[in-house]
Design a protein around this motif. Structure first.
Motif, PDB file in Angstrom:
ATOM      1  N   UNK A 318       0.797  -0.933   0.198  1.00 31.61           N
ATOM      2  CA  UNK A 318       0.032  -0.126   0.076  1.00 31.61           C
ATOM      3  C   UNK A 318       0.531   1.551   0.203  1.00 31.61           C
ATOM      4  N   UNK A 319       2.234   0.926  -0.793  1.00 33.83           N
ATOM      5  CA  UNK A 319       3.238   1.933  -0.265  1.00 33.83           C
ATOM      6  C   UNK A 319       2.678   2.617  -1.813  1.00 33.83           C
ATOM      7  N   UNK A 320       2.576   4.111  -1.960  1.00 33.61           N
ATOM      8  CA  UNK A 320       2.399   4.850  -3.413  1.00 33.61           C
ATOM      9  C   UNK A 320       3.215   5.224  -3.600  1.00 33.61           C
ATOM     10  N   UNK A 321       2.775   5.160  -5.053  1.00 31.60           N
ATOM     11  CA  UNK A 321       4.094   5.991  -6.035  1.00 31.60           C
ATOM     12  C   UNK A 321       5.312   6.430  -5.141  1.00 31.60           C
ATOM     13  N   UNK A 323       5.431   7.588  -2.291  1.00 34.33           N
ATOM     14  CA  UNK A 323       6.680   6.618  -1.846  1.00 34.33           C
ATOM     15  C   UNK A 323       8.216   6.454  -1.984  1.00 34.33           C
TER      16      UNK A 323
ATOM     17  N   UNK B  82      -3.830   2.581  -3.141  1.00 33.36           N
ATOM     18  CA  UNK B  82      -2.983   1.732  -2.997  1.00 33.36           C
ATOM     19  C   UNK B  82      -3.480   1.975  -1.112  1.00 33.36           C
ATOM     20  N   UNK B  86      -3.604  -0.574   2.046  1.00 31.66           N
ATOM     21  CA  UNK B  86      -2.433  -0.211   2.776  1.00 31.66           C
ATOM     22  C   UNK B  86      -3.881  -0.656   4.512  1.00 31.66           C
TER      23      UNK B  86
END
Ligand SMILES: Nc1ncnc2c1ncn2[C@@H]1O[C@H](COP(=O)(O)OP(=O)(O)OP(=O)(O)O)[C@@H](O)[C@H]1O
Ligand SMILES: [Mg+2]
Lengths: 414, 230
Positions: A318-321, A323, B82, B86
């Motif tokens: 679930x880390x974003x781009x 991040x 995302x 998470x």
């Protein structure tokens, strides 16, 4: 510590050798940028200080900026009639009857004034002829506008008063002629006058062009020698406030009509040379930083390549781009920051070293260290450039890392 | 059946574009609610992994819609997807996929730290508790390369559970484990479902599949069987 920064640290710690090399690259770039900037500003300031110290702040010349006004203009003015090939009225150059003008300038606050008649003469001693610029000066006024008295190495300025036909010669000139204190040299001018003069002092300004080809005598002596009675061709001014020179020069020129130049104007081409030198050296330093940036780009790209699996994991968690991008941009910045910090140290050390190097100048073997200016802005600018380069070098692979498709990676790894 | 559905697939197709387009899954209609333990089986290449990636918003359908808690996800930005992943979805892969530089505990804490709802100490307590429930308490400070395959997989499960997701997706989580370890992992997954989560696990092992409450069989990207066992 932010998580992305922590991950970035683990990545670069793992590739210590390559990281150290990249850091050294940035360090070199920043260090030399700082040292070069310090040296350049130092020498520029030193030069300006010498100019301000050694040369008049304002010089009034027997010259006009515009083409002299012609009597024909009075008749036709700016009418429709255009006159070409007007034969200009012949004029002997020179500031005639200078006393009232000198008095006017001397009355200005914070201004010292000295008249000069300058002309070419040939100096002969022991069979050797040297063409020199002979300056006719008033020693009493001279001490107030120039360092001449201070630069005298042998003899004394005031001996010009006590010795008939006394002359002061530059140190380089003395060497060329082989003449010393008390020697009689002969002076001949284009007016056809020949005089014997006695060397009463030797002057060393440190400027080779002056010391090699300049001689000084009393104004009256030179006026006779050049056959220009009661004429001078230069008025030199020394100001309490150097920075006001340009404005004051313009005021004087408007008032007297003669071309009046401030020290900045006279040395404009030298100051331009400084600019060009700055550009050259900054280009070289920029080149070093570009190489350092390539090093950072290389290491961050390699890490992105090696860590594709980790990137996929983080994205699946679930880390974003952004991040992921932040991780790799931080790596560039970390290397850039370490390099900058070390580069500051290197730059400072180089400055100390350069400042302590003794160089010999001229025949009198003066000992001077290289002029170095310490200015926090050099450090700030070098850091800004290095960090921008590092950020950019990290950003390009980081952007690619951010866009990696985790599904493709996870499939590929399975 | 009465449980509200957590994830729903409506007419989902996934086609990989290319000179020869490859259809990964087709005509998927599926609804999985809290407390369900779904096992997906099927021959190799039948689209099991592809289905899991779609349900976990890691991949997007070419056609059809995936709904999470009734909300369509097609229009979600990648960042929004995302964020959902998470907070609400936990992935476990066949290979453990731990970050090699971080200890077991640090790996488990990664999603918590990213989510940032817990304090540092609370995160650590929760991480250690999770590891303890997976009988990994003694290995919390070891790095992945100091752990066995089964231990790593349990750390990966603990990490998938870090933010207490409502949906756990496990793609052959036991593929690398011996039968004793594999059974343990499935028992853990079954426990998660009992505790109210929706769990979807892919396996080839029919003995393990028997532990699930629902069994879906894929063939050639299509659901050919969907039975509730208990
Ligand atoms: N990038 C790709 N390019 C072409 N075909 C692909 C690609 N990814 C997957 N496939 C094909 O899509 C189909 C479904 O793959 P998927 O991994 O979902 O199957 P699976 O049921 O998980 O198989 P396994 O049990 O072996 O893990 C397979 O036939 C596979 O060959
Ligand atoms: Mg698969």
């Amino acid at each position: 510590m932010p998580l992305t920064l922590e991950i970035a640290l683990t990545h670069i710690r793992e590739r210590l050798r390559q990281t150290v090399l990249s850091v050294l690259g940035v360090m070199t770039g920043v260090g030399f940028a700082v040292a070069m900037a310090a040296l350049m500003q130092g020498s520029q300031e030193d030069f300006i200080r010498r100019i301000i110290d050694a040369t008049p702040h304002i010089t009034v010349r027997d010259d006009f900026r515009a083409v002299p006004w012609q009597p024909a203009d009075a008749v036709y003015g700016t009418s429709a009639v255009g006159l070409s090939s007007v034969k200009p009225k012949e004029e002997l150059r020179g500031i005639r009857n200078p006393q009232p003008k000198l008095a006017l300038l001397a009355a200005l606050p914070g201004v010292a004034v000295a008249p000069t008649l300058r002309g070419p003469v040939v100096l002969r001693f022991g069979g050797r002829d040297v063409a020199v610029s002979l300056l006719g000066i008033e020693p009493k006024a001279e001490v107030r506008v120039s360092k001449l008295a201070h630069d005298i190495r042998e003899g004394s300025l005031n001996d010009l008063y006590t010795t008939a036909n006394g002359i002061i010669i530059g140190s380089g000139l003395a060497r060329k002629l082989g003449a010393g204190l008390g020697d009689s040299v002969s002076l001949s001018s284009s007016a056809g006058t020949i005089r014997l003069a006695k060397v009463v002092a030797i002057v060393h300004s440190g400027v080779v062009a002056i010391d090699d080809a300049t001689a000084y005598a009393r104004l009256k002596v030179v006026q006779v020698l050049l056959d220009r009675p009661n004429v001078i061709n230069e008025i030199r001014l020394r100001l309490d406030d150097v920075n006001g020179a340009r404005a004051l020069a313009q005021r004087i020129e408007r008032r007297l009509g003669y071309r009046t130049e401030s020290w900045e104007e006279i040395n404009e081409n030298v100051l331009e040379v400084f600019q060009i030198r700055n550009i050259i050296i900054y280009t070289v330093v920029g080149g070093i930083l570009v190489v350092a940036a390539f090093g950072i780009f290389n290491i961050v790209s390699t890490i992105v390549f090696e860590k594709t699996r980790d990137i996929a994991i983080l994205k699946s968690l679930g880390f974003t781009e952004a991040d992921v991008r932040a991780i790799f941009v931080s790596e560039g910045f970390l290397i850039g920051s370490f390099g900058t910090a070390l580069g500051w140290g290197l730059g400072y050390a180089l400055c100390r070293l350069l400042g302590s190097i003794e160089i010999k100048v001229g025949t009198f073997a003066e000992q001077t260290g290289l002029p170095v200016t310490y200015d926090w802005r050099h450090y700030a600018i070098a850091a800004a450039c290095a960090l921008t380069a590092a950020g950019l070098a990290g950003y390009l692979p980081a952007r690619r890392a951010g866009r990696l498709d985790p599904v493709a990676i996870i499939r590929g790894a399975a | 059946m009465t449980e509200p559905s957590f994830v729903t697939a409506e007419g989902v197709h996934r086609v990989l574009p290319g000179p020869v387009p490859v259809t990964l899954v087709r005509e998927i209609a599926l609804s999985i609610g809290a407390g369900e333990f779904v096992v997906v089986t099927g021959p190799s290449g039948s689209g099991k992994s592809s289905l899991l990636y779609l349900l976990g918003l890691l991949d997007r359908p070419t056609q059809g819609e995936i709904l999470i808690e009734g909300r369509p996800t097609r229009a979600l930005s990648r960042d929004a997807a995302a964020a959902l992943r998470l907070a609400s979805i936990g992935f476990v892969f066949q290979f453990h996929f731990l970050l090699p530089e971080f200890s077991a505990l640090e790996n488990v804490m990664l999603p918590m730290r990213r989510l940032g709802t817990l304090e540092g100490a609370a995160m650590e307590t929760r991480g250690r508790d999770l590891l303890a429930t997976l009988e990994m308490a003694d290995y919390a400070d070891r790095r992945p390369d100091q752990l066995s395959g089964g231990q790593r997989q349990r750390v990966a499960i603990a990490r998938a559970l870090a933010n207490a997701p409502k949906l756990v997706l496990a793609d052959e989580p036991t593929g690398n484990l011996d039968s004793r370890n594999a059974e343990q992992v499935f028992a853990i997954l079954a426990g998660l479902a009992k505790a109210g989560r929706a769990v979807v696990a892919v396996t080839h092992n029919l003995d393990l599949a028997a532990m699930a409450s629902r069994q879906i069989t894929l063939l050639d990207g299509r659901i050919v069987e969907d039975v509730r066992t208990h």
